[in-house]
Design an enzyme around this catalytic site. Structure first.
Site: not given
Length: 416
Positions: A226, A242
Site C-alpha cells: 500500500e 480497504k
C-alpha cells in the site's frame, strides 16, 4: 543484549527501498537520524530540516531537484525514511495511545545515502555496509546460525478483540466516528539471525514496498502493498487499500459484490480526498481509480488511487501532517478515530501502520507499513487488524486479522 546488524535500510538484494536501481551498487550510508515520537521536537519539522540540511529539496515539493544517477562520488542520492504511527499521531496532535511493545524501534528514522565509488566493470558489489551478522553480547555469530521462532503470544484474546469491535460499533452508533481501524499484536521469542527471515518477508508476492530497515538492537521487515504517499512532478498520490478476501474466484466475486466493503472503502477514499485537499491546489483533487481488486500473497484487496496537484510552497512537513497516520489504518473522522484507537488497542502500533520508503531529490515514495514485522533483541513482533463499520461482524473481523497476519507468520517460521 543482542544487537542486530547492519545499521541500514535495504530492499533485497541489499538496496534501500525505492532507491534508483542504477545507483544501488554505489550507495554508501552518509548520515542518519533516529528519535522517539515523544521527544521535544515535532517529527515532521525535524525530518524536513534534517533532509534539507543534506541538500534534498524538501522545503517546497513543487520545485523538485534532479537526480544525477552518474553523479560523482560524494553526491547525496536520497534517503530511506521510516515514520511510525506514533510519530504520525504526534504530528497531528492526536492521542498518544499505549506504549509500543517494541520500544527499541525508533519512531522516526532517516538514512541519507551518497554515491560512493562504482564497482569495476564486470564485478557485482554487495551493499558496502551489509554483513548479515547479529551480535550477542559482543560476540559475532554468523548468518548460518540456526533460525528458531518460538510460539506466538497474543496481546489480546480473540474474545477481547471481538469486544473491541463491539465497542467500536457502539462509538459509531453514538455518532462519535464513522469508521475505525482496530489492530492487534503478537510476538514470539527467536534464536539466530533474523535478517534472512525478514528478507523472505520482503519478497512476498505483491510486496510493493518490500524492504528491511535495521539499527542498533532492532530491525523492521516490510511486505506492504500500500502507498501511503507518493510525490512525482509536483503531483501527490495516495493509494488506500480497504477490503480483503481470500485470493480465490469466489473470494474475488464476494469482494466485488460486498456492499459493506465498498461502503467502508469509499469512506476512506473520501477521507483521503480531504487529506490531500489540505495541501493541494484548489480544484485538483481527483480519484483516478476506484475499488480496483489487487492480489497480495493469498489475499484479494480493494485499492483506489487519489491524487492532487500540490499547492505552491508545500514542504515535506506539510505533506506528512496531511497524510499521517494513513487514513486506511485510522478511520474517519481521523482525529476521533485516533482517540478510539488509543482507548481500544492493548499495545502501541510500533513499526506497523506507519510509513517506509525513499525520499530523493526528484520524488517521494512511502509505503504504509501494513504486513510489517519488528524485531528487537529478544522477540519478533507482528501487527494486523481491519476497519470497523456499523456493519462489521466481530467474529469476521477477528478472522480477517488472522488471515492478514497468517502469511507473515508463516514466512517468518519457514525454512531459510
Amino acid at each position: 543484549m543482542r544487537q542486530i546488524q547492519p545499521y541500514v535500510v535495504e530492499a533485497l538484494p541489499f538496496a534501500p527501498p525505492g532507491a534508483p536501481a542504477s545507483c544501488v551498487p554505489r550507495l554508501v550510508e552518509h548520515d542518519r537520524l533516529q528519535c522517539p515520537a515523544d521527544g521535544p521536537d515535532d517529527p515532521a519539522t525535524l525530518l524536513e530540516e534534517f533532509l534539507a540540511g543534506h541538500g534534498l529539496p524538501v522545503h517546497d515539493l513543487t520545485r523538485p531537484g534532479v537526480h544525477p544517477p552518474d553523479g560523482p562520488a560524494g553526491t547525496v542520492c536520497g534517503a530511506a525514511v521510516f515514520v511510525s504511527a506514533a510519530a504520525g499521531a504526534r504530528m497531528v496532535g492526536a492521542a498518544a495511545g499505549p506504549a509500543s511493545p517494541a520500544p527499541a524501534v525508533p519512531d522516526l528514522v532517516a538514512v541519507v545515502y551518497r554515491h560512493g565509488t562504482a564497482p569495476a566493470a564486470g564485478r557485482t558489489r554487495r551493499h558496502p555496509v551489509h554483513d548479515h551478522r547479529i551480535r550477542f553480547d559482543g560476540v559475532h555469530r554468523e548468518a548460518d546460525a540456526p533460525w528458531e521462532l518460538g510460539p506466538w503470544t497474543e496481546s489480546w484474546t480473540p474474545q477481547r478483540h471481538a469486544d473491541a469491535v463491539r465497542q467500536a460499533r457502539d462509538a459509531i452508533a453514538a455518532g462519535e466516528i464513522y469508521q475505525v481501524n482496530v489492530v492487534g499484536h503478537g510476538s514470539a521469542r527467536y534464536a539466530g539471525d533474523p535478517l534472512p527471515a525478514l528478507a523472505r518477508l520482503a519478497r512476498l508476492p505483491g510486496a510493493r514496498y518490500g524492504g528491511v530497515l535495521t539499527g542498533p538492537g532492532w530491525a523492521i521487515g516490510c511486505a506492504s502493498p500500500e502507498t501511503l504517499v507518493e510525490v512525482t512532478d509536483g503531483r501527490v498520490y495516495t493509494r488506500p487499500i480497504k477490503g480483503t478476501r481470500p485470493a480465490t474466484g469466489p473470494g474475488r466475486r464476494e469482494l466485488l459484490e460486498s456492499a459493506k466493503e465498498r461502503a467502508e472503502h469509499v469512506m476512506i477514499v473520501d477521507l483521503e480526498r480531504n487529506d490531500l485537499a489540505r495541501i493541494a491546489r484548489t480544484g485538483t483533487v481527483r480519484v483516478d481509480e476506484l475499488y480496483a481488486i489487487r492480489r497480495w500473497s493469498n489475499l484479494w484487496q480493494a485499492e483506489s488511487t487519489v491524487s492532487a496537484t500540490l499547492a505552491d510552497g508545500r514542504g515535506l512537513a506539510d505533506l506528512l501532517r496531511a497524510v499521517c497516520p494513513g487514513g486506511s489504518v485510522t478511520g474517519a473522522p481521523k482525529l476521533a478515530a485516533l482517540a478510539q484507537i488509543a482507548a481500544l488497542e492493548p499495545v502501541g502500533r510500533g513499526a506497523s501502520m506507519g510509513g517506509l520508503g525513499w525520499i530523493g531529490p526528484d520524488r517521494i515514495d512511502l509505503g504504509l507499513t501494513i504486513r510489517t514485522v519488528a524485531v528487537d533483541a529478544e522477540r519478533v513482533h507482528v501487527w494486523a487488524g481491519g476497519g470497523i463499520t456499523w456493519g462489521s461482524d466481530p467474529a469476521a473481523e477477528v478472522a480477517e486479522a488472522a488471515a492478514k497476519s497468517g502469511p507473515v507468520r508463516a514466512i517468518l517460521a519457514g525454512p531459510r
